[in-house]
Write a protein that holds these residues in place. Structure first.
Motif, PDB file in Angstrom:
ATOM      1  N   ARG A   1      65.535   3.227  17.244  1.00 52.36           N
ATOM      2  CA  ARG A   1      66.170   4.332  16.525  1.00 52.36           C
ATOM      3  C   ARG A   1      66.036   4.049  15.048  1.00 52.36           C
ATOM      4  O   ARG A   1      66.335   2.940  14.606  1.00 52.36           O
ATOM      5  N   ASP A   2      65.568   4.999  14.283  1.00 53.45           N
ATOM      6  CA  ASP A   2      65.402   4.775  12.845  1.00 53.45           C
ATOM      7  C   ASP A   2      66.560   5.393  12.072  1.00 53.45           C
ATOM      8  O   ASP A   2      66.975   6.514  12.366  1.00 53.45           O
ATOM      9  N   ALA A   3      67.092   4.626  11.139  1.00 55.54           N
ATOM     10  CA  ALA A   3      68.105   5.166  10.215  1.00 55.54           C
ATOM     11  C   ALA A   3      67.544   5.019   8.805  1.00 55.54           C
ATOM     12  O   ALA A   3      66.419   4.552   8.633  1.00 55.54           O
ATOM     13  N   LYS A   4      68.313   5.409   7.834  1.00 59.21           N
ATOM     14  CA  LYS A   4      67.798   5.322   6.469  1.00 59.21           C
ATOM     15  C   LYS A   4      67.767   3.862   6.025  1.00 59.21           C
ATOM     16  O   LYS A   4      68.788   3.202   5.954  1.00 59.21           O
ATOM     17  N   GLY A   5      66.556   3.349   5.807  1.00 59.38           N
ATOM     18  CA  GLY A   5      66.429   1.985   5.306  1.00 59.38           C
ATOM     19  C   GLY A   5      66.333   0.901   6.363  1.00 59.38           C
ATOM     20  O   GLY A   5      66.124  -0.255   6.046  1.00 59.38           O
ATOM     21  N   PHE A   6      66.487   1.248   7.648  1.00 62.60           N
ATOM     22  CA  PHE A   6      66.344   0.226   8.699  1.00 62.60           C
ATOM     23  C   PHE A   6      66.165   0.878  10.065  1.00 62.60           C
ATOM     24  O   PHE A   6      66.316   2.098  10.207  1.00 62.60           O
ATOM     25  N   SER A   7      65.848   0.051  11.074  1.00 54.97           N
ATOM     26  CA  SER A   7      65.711   0.538  12.448  1.00 54.97           C
ATOM     27  C   SER A   7      66.560  -0.322  13.384  1.00 54.97           C
ATOM     28  O   SER A   7      66.710  -1.529  13.157  1.00 54.97           O
ATOM     29  N   PHE A   8      67.109   0.315  14.422  1.00 53.09           N
ATOM     30  CA  PHE A   8      67.746  -0.411  15.531  1.00 53.09           C
ATOM     31  C   PHE A   8      66.718  -0.534  16.648  1.00 53.09           C
ATOM     32  O   PHE A   8      66.177   0.486  17.099  1.00 53.09           O
ATOM     33  N   ILE A   9      66.473  -1.761  17.083  1.00 52.86           N
ATOM     34  CA  ILE A   9      65.514  -1.954  18.177  1.00 52.86           C
ATOM     35  C   ILE A   9      66.226  -2.684  19.305  1.00 52.86           C
ATOM     36  O   ILE A   9      66.786  -3.765  19.083  1.00 52.86           O
ATOM     37  N   GLU A  10      66.221  -2.106  20.490  1.00 54.31           N
ATOM     38  CA  GLU A  10      66.824  -2.801  21.635  1.00 54.31           C
ATOM     39  C   GLU A  10      65.733  -3.546  22.384  1.00 54.31           C
ATOM     40  O   GLU A  10      64.721  -2.954  22.758  1.00 54.31           O
ATOM     41  N   ILE A  11      65.963  -4.841  22.587  1.00 55.88           N
ATOM     42  CA  ILE A  11      64.941  -5.686  23.217  1.00 55.88           C
ATOM     43  C   ILE A  11      65.469  -6.259  24.518  1.00 55.88           C
ATOM     44  O   ILE A  11      66.601  -6.744  24.583  1.00 55.88           O
ATOM     45  N   ASN A  12      64.622  -6.212  25.525  1.00 59.67           N
ATOM     46  CA  ASN A  12      64.976  -6.784  26.827  1.00 59.67           C
ATOM     47  C   ASN A  12      63.912  -7.788  27.229  1.00 59.67           C
ATOM     48  O   ASN A  12      62.722  -7.561  27.009  1.00 59.67           O
ATOM     49  N   ASP A  13      64.344  -8.913  27.796  1.00 62.87           N
ATOM     50  CA  ASP A  13      63.365  -9.926  28.214  1.00 62.87           C
ATOM     51  C   ASP A  13      63.427 -10.220  29.709  1.00 62.87           C
ATOM     52  O   ASP A  13      62.877 -11.214  30.180  1.00 62.87           O
ATOM     53  N   GLY A  14      64.139  -9.362  30.453  1.00 58.85           N
ATOM     54  CA  GLY A  14      64.192  -9.550  31.902  1.00 58.85           C
ATOM     55  C   GLY A  14      65.222 -10.567  32.360  1.00 58.85           C
ATOM     56  O   GLY A  14      65.396 -10.759  33.554  1.00 58.85           O
ATOM     57  N   SER A  15      65.923 -11.215  31.436  1.00 58.30           N
ATOM     58  CA  SER A  15      66.916 -12.205  31.866  1.00 58.30           C
ATOM     59  C   SER A  15      68.192 -11.537  32.358  1.00 58.30           C
ATOM     60  O   SER A  15      68.976 -12.135  33.083  1.00 58.30           O
ATOM     61  N   THR A  16      68.398 -10.308  31.972  1.00 58.72           N
ATOM     62  CA  THR A  16      69.551  -9.527  32.419  1.00 58.72           C
ATOM     63  C   THR A  16      69.197  -8.061  32.227  1.00 58.72           C
ATOM     64  O   THR A  16      68.209  -7.734  31.576  1.00 58.72           O
ATOM     65  N   VAL A  17      70.013  -7.201  32.792  1.00 53.75           N
ATOM     66  CA  VAL A  17      69.676  -5.774  32.717  1.00 53.75           C
ATOM     67  C   VAL A  17      69.885  -5.227  31.296  1.00 53.75           C
ATOM     68  O   VAL A  17      69.242  -4.271  30.879  1.00 53.75           O
ATOM     69  N   LYS A  18      70.765  -5.877  30.543  1.00 58.67           N
ATOM     70  CA  LYS A  18      71.060  -5.352  29.207  1.00 58.67           C
ATOM     71  C   LYS A  18      70.024  -5.815  28.187  1.00 58.67           C
ATOM     72  O   LYS A  18      69.285  -6.766  28.421  1.00 58.67           O
ATOM     73  N   GLY A  19      70.039  -5.153  27.046  1.00 56.49           N
ATOM     74  CA  GLY A  19      69.165  -5.558  25.960  1.00 56.49           C
ATOM     75  C   GLY A  19      69.995  -6.050  24.779  1.00 56.49           C
ATOM     76  O   GLY A  19      71.199  -5.799  24.714  1.00 56.49           O
ATOM     77  N   VAL A  20      69.344  -6.758  23.865  1.00 53.37           N
ATOM     78  CA  VAL A  20      70.045  -7.165  22.654  1.00 53.37           C
ATOM     79  C   VAL A  20      69.579  -6.252  21.523  1.00 53.37           C
ATOM     80  O   VAL A  20      68.401  -5.890  21.442  1.00 53.37           O
ATOM     81  N   GLN A  21      70.507  -5.871  20.670  1.00 52.31           N
ATOM     82  CA  GLN A  21      70.149  -4.981  19.560  1.00 52.31           C
ATOM     83  C   GLN A  21      69.678  -5.792  18.360  1.00 52.31           C
ATOM     84  O   GLN A  21      70.315  -6.759  17.958  1.00 52.31           O
ATOM     85  N   VAL A  22      68.543  -5.363  17.804  1.00 51.17           N
ATOM     86  CA  VAL A  22      67.984  -6.008  16.620  1.00 51.17           C
ATOM     87  C   VAL A  22      68.034  -4.997  15.481  1.00 51.17           C
ATOM     88  O   VAL A  22      67.680  -3.830  15.671  1.00 51.17           O
ATOM     89  N   ILE A  23      68.477  -5.455  14.321  1.00 56.88           N
ATOM     90  CA  ILE A  23      68.470  -4.581  13.141  1.00 56.88           C
ATOM     91  C   ILE A  23      67.337  -5.042  12.237  1.00 56.88           C
ATOM     92  O   ILE A  23      67.334  -6.183  11.764  1.00 56.88           O
ATOM     93  N   ALA A  24      66.367  -4.162  12.042  1.00 58.29           N
ATOM     94  CA  ALA A  24      65.187  -4.513  11.242  1.00 58.29           C
ATOM     95  C   ALA A  24      65.223  -3.711   9.941  1.00 58.29           C
ATOM     96  O   ALA A  24      65.136  -2.474   9.961  1.00 58.29           O
ATOM     97  N   ASP A  25      65.363  -4.422   8.864  1.00 59.17           N
ATOM     98  CA  ASP A  25      65.498  -3.775   7.565  1.00 59.17           C
ATOM     99  C   ASP A  25      64.130  -3.310   7.048  1.00 59.17           C
ATOM    100  O   ASP A  25      63.111  -3.973   7.275  1.00 59.17           O
ATOM    101  N   ALA A  26      64.135  -2.207   6.328  1.00 61.41           N
ATOM    102  CA  ALA A  26      62.873  -1.657   5.807  1.00 61.41           C
ATOM    103  C   ALA A  26      62.219  -2.574   4.783  1.00 61.41           C
ATOM    104  O   ALA A  26      61.048  -2.405   4.439  1.00 61.41           O
ATOM    105  N   SER A  27      62.969  -3.595   4.320  1.00 59.73           N
ATOM    106  CA  SER A  27      62.377  -4.537   3.356  1.00 59.73           C
ATOM    107  C   SER A  27      61.501  -5.588   4.042  1.00 59.73           C
ATOM    108  O   SER A  27      60.831  -6.362   3.365  1.00 59.73           O
ATOM    109  N   LEU A  28      61.511  -5.641   5.388  1.00 56.77           N
ATOM    110  CA  LEU A  28      60.631  -6.599   6.078  1.00 56.77           C
ATOM    111  C   LEU A  28      59.177  -6.254   5.747  1.00 56.77           C
ATOM    112  O   LEU A  28      58.816  -5.069   5.681  1.00 56.77           O
ATOM    113  N   PRO A  29      58.324  -7.289   5.523  1.00 59.66           N
ATOM    114  CA  PRO A  29      56.966  -7.032   5.010  1.00 59.66           C
ATOM    115  C   PRO A  29      56.135  -6.106   5.912  1.00 59.66           C
ATOM    116  O   PRO A  29      55.333  -5.326   5.403  1.00 59.66           O
TER     117      PRO A  29
END
Ligand code: 4AD
Ligand code: MG
Length: 457
Positions: A29-57
């Protein structure tokens, strides 16, 4: 930095300065200046939320273009979540994109049908339901080995290619190197093994030879049946667990089957709570209550004769009429376990005519010491028996079933040298999984289903 599993991050007790997760994007999901990314690795049904700032290269070049299904590696800080719904989230310091997903990646937020998913190999394991199913499958396979190992049972690897038809039902897949013409001409002696061979329908007969030396053994492996029954409970390739116990009668056999089912249900309740919660929400609301009931309450036992009387007295218009001497149909089994007893039921002492040659004849001359354990929603989950340990009776049975002493002499030898009362059963692993997950079709609890007309991947 070591990789953390999403499951452990979500259960973390305190924030952490530096974490690394690897997984697949569930949503972005994109917001102004950053994105929310939900990541799942199969270890559980839920995902972890990552906040990625638009300043990342690589924000504009890569992160911004991430799609559901992309594979990423994130480092960052684990912080208490500001949003509701989860305890921790990751503020990204770097997002390495291993592989974005194509625009046509078919896994959307709204669920696909299980049939659709079955046809797409790369997608199916990434769907929530299948992640849950196959984590439970893995856990229960482990729990089964533990159950037997802790009780001193020896694991025996019985062969997958065999020359004997244990169940005598003729539902075997032939294994051959002969071409069609040679097969048709019956040139069996020229076949790879010098005789006809098949994929095993059961490891029982071979298992008995080891039980009659090591006392308590079990097998756990794939079995194959070429029965053309296109039902939700039959697969052409399925996994079976077959314990065999020397110095054991039918009573002991039924005790072990009940103890084992209870133990496995308890194990799943304890160790697969998140996955069961998912099934409770999306598959079967009653699941948890039913599993707790099965764990905590005694099962019922009735003889086949009593079962027939109960079914007759039920006044139910069954599709298949209830008659002594006929096999119980799925509708009969389900009436007994779902309506009459409302709990798992073991039916024992079946008429000998409808059971295989190896079962021990009872003194009434009509029945054999067989047992089937039935559970609500499915019907038969376990089939077993005390084995005929008396040489003359067993030889007679083989003859009556048209099975030659030449092929089964090795099996008769067990009765010639140190014969002993012994008993065992087969638990259908996929049927157990259907019961524990509430998933209604056997095809959806096996990684790559094989059923009539379907052997994809
Ligand atoms: O009742 P079955 O045919 O028993 C035997 O094979 C015995 N030799 C077992 C033994 O005494 N050692 O099969 C055992 C169980 C069934 O109760 C059912 O749960 C499962 O195996 N099963 C199947 N599961 C999926 N697809 C099929 N086609 C199955 N056929 C049997
Ligand atoms: Mg059976």
């Amino acid at each position: 930095m070591d990789r953390s599993r999403v499951k452990d991050l979500l259960a973390a007790e305190a924030p952490r300065d530096a974490v690394l997760v690897q997984g697949w994007v569930r949503t972005k999901r994109d917001a102004k200046g950053f994105s929310f990314i939900e990541i799942n690795d199969g270890s559980t049904v839920k995902g972890v939320q990552v906040i990625a700032d638009a300043s990342l290269p690589n924000y504009d070049t890569e992160i911004h273009h991430l799609r559901t299904g992309a594979a990423v590696e994130v480092t960052g800080e684990l912080v208490a979540s500001r949003g509701g719904g989860q305890s921790f989230e990751i503020v990204a310091k770097s997002v390495l994109v291993h592989g974005n997903a194509g625009e046509d990646f078919p896994l959307q937020k709204k669920g696909h049908s299980l049939e659709f998913l079955r046809s797409i190999a790369h997608l199916r394991p990434r769907a929530n339901l299948f992640g849950c199913v196959f984590r439970v499958r893995s856990r229960l396979a482990y729990a089964i080995h533990r159950f037997f190992q802790e009780r001193g049972f020896v694991h025996v690897h019985t062969p997958i290619i065999t020359a004997s038809d244990c169940e005598g039902a003729g539902e075997m897949f032939r294994v051959t190197t002969l071409d069609g013409a040679a097969l048709a001409a019956g040139k069996d002696a020229e076949d790879f093994f010098g005789k006809p061979t098949y994929l095993t329908v059961s490891g029982q007969l071979e298992g008995e030879t080891f039980a009659c030396a090591l006392s308590n053994i079990y097998t756990f492996g794939p079995t194959f049946r070429a029965e053309n029954s296109n039902t939700s409970r039959h697969a052409a390739e399925f996994w079976m667990i077959e314990p065999e116990m020397a110095f054991c009668d039918l009573e002991g056999d039924m005790d072990l089957a009940e103890t084992m089912i209870k133990h496995l249900v308890a194990d799943a309740l304890e160790n697969c709570a998140d996955d069961l919660e998912f099934f409770g929400r999306f598959v079967d609301k009653e699941l948890r209550a039913r599993l707790e009931f099965v764990r905590d309450r005694p099962f019922e036992r009735v003889s086949y004769t009593e079962a027939v009387e109960i079914l007759r007295a039920s006044g139910r218009p069954f599709e298949f009429p209830v008659e002594y001497g006929h096999n119980l149909q799925s509708e009969h089994e389900r009436y007994l376990t779902e309506e009459r007893f409302q709990c798992p039921v073991t039916v024992y002492n079946y008429p000998k005519e409808i059971k295989p040659f190896y079962m021990r004849q009872n003194d009434d001359d009509k029945t054999v010491a067989a047992m089937d354990l039935l559970v609500p929603g499915i019907g038969e989950i376990v089939g077993g028996s005390q084995r005929e340990e008396r040489l003359d009776r067993l030889a007679g049975n083989l003859a009556r079933h048209g099975l030659g002493e030449a092929e089964y002499g090795w099996y008769l030898d067990l009765r010639r040298h140190g014969s002993v009362p012994h008993a065992g059963f087969g638990l259908g692993f996929e049927r157990l999984l259907m019961f524990v997950t509430g998933v209604a079709n056997i095809r959806d609890v096996i990684p790559f289903p094989r059923v009539p007309g379907w052997a994809e991947f």
